[in-house]
Scaffold this active site. Sequence first.
Site, PDB file in Angstrom:
ATOM      1  N   HIS A  93       0.829  -1.210   0.000  1.00  0.00           N
ATOM      2  CA  HIS A  93       0.000   0.000   0.000  1.00  0.00           C
ATOM      3  C   HIS A  93       0.861   1.256   0.000  1.00  0.00           C
ATOM      4  CE1 HIS A  93       0.614  -0.555   4.364  1.00  0.00           C
ATOM      5  NE2 HIS A  93       0.256   0.714   4.532  1.00  0.00           N
ATOM      6  N   TYR A 128      11.747   4.012   0.774  1.00  0.00           N
ATOM      7  CA  TYR A 128      10.699   4.348  -0.188  1.00  0.00           C
ATOM      8  C   TYR A 128       9.699   5.342   0.382  1.00  0.00           C
ATOM      9  CZ  TYR A 128      12.746   0.124  -2.075  1.00  0.00           C
ATOM     10  OH  TYR A 128      13.631  -0.830  -2.513  1.00  0.00           O
ATOM     11  N   HIS A 177       0.720   5.488   1.197  1.00  0.00           N
ATOM     12  CA  HIS A 177       0.075   6.617   1.873  1.00  0.00           C
ATOM     13  C   HIS A 177       0.677   7.881   1.266  1.00  0.00           C
ATOM     14  CE1 HIS A 177      -1.841   4.238   4.945  1.00  0.00           C
ATOM     15  NE2 HIS A 177      -0.686   3.727   5.338  1.00  0.00           N
TER      16      HIS A 177
END
Length: 172
Positions: free
Chosen positions: A60, A142, A62
């Site tokens: 996922h 990342y 954000h």
Amino acid sequence: MSRYRRAHIPGGCFFFTVVTHDRVPLFRDESAVARLRNALRRVTAKRPFTIDAIVVLPDHIHALWHLPEGDGDFSERWRLIKHYFTANIRAANPALCATPIWQRRFWEHAIRDESDWRNHLDYIHYNPVHHGYVRSPADWPYGSFHRAVEAGWYAPDWGETRPHDIAGMAPE
């Protein structure tokens, strides 16, 4: 079929959670993250917006975005990002052509004020620690944590203990 309503606020600031289909860890390697970065660059060139913060975890993403004045269309931007990433990763790995890449929807939250912005900024940068990937946000490659340190938003050792302002937040 229900109609999902999104908060379209021209020039607004938003927090997003975008998830891979069935939480498949597509972003576990650097090449997939590079493909996502390329998709983001391509979309910001066509439909500008500012990324205040981002973290890419294996399954996922954000992000915290500011949209340009008079423009509230984050849905089209996410559609394009997903499209460019999907086309690129499928071209590199044809075995993925038969499988969905993304969860159908994404989660957004309209940022209300400076405190809300800061809480979501902290949530984003602490998320790799929360999931047990690293011991400190500085260790996660990342995301935008190092850029935030350079901007003076954090000390380099921020997040080595759980920040109090994100206690109870569970936006994913």
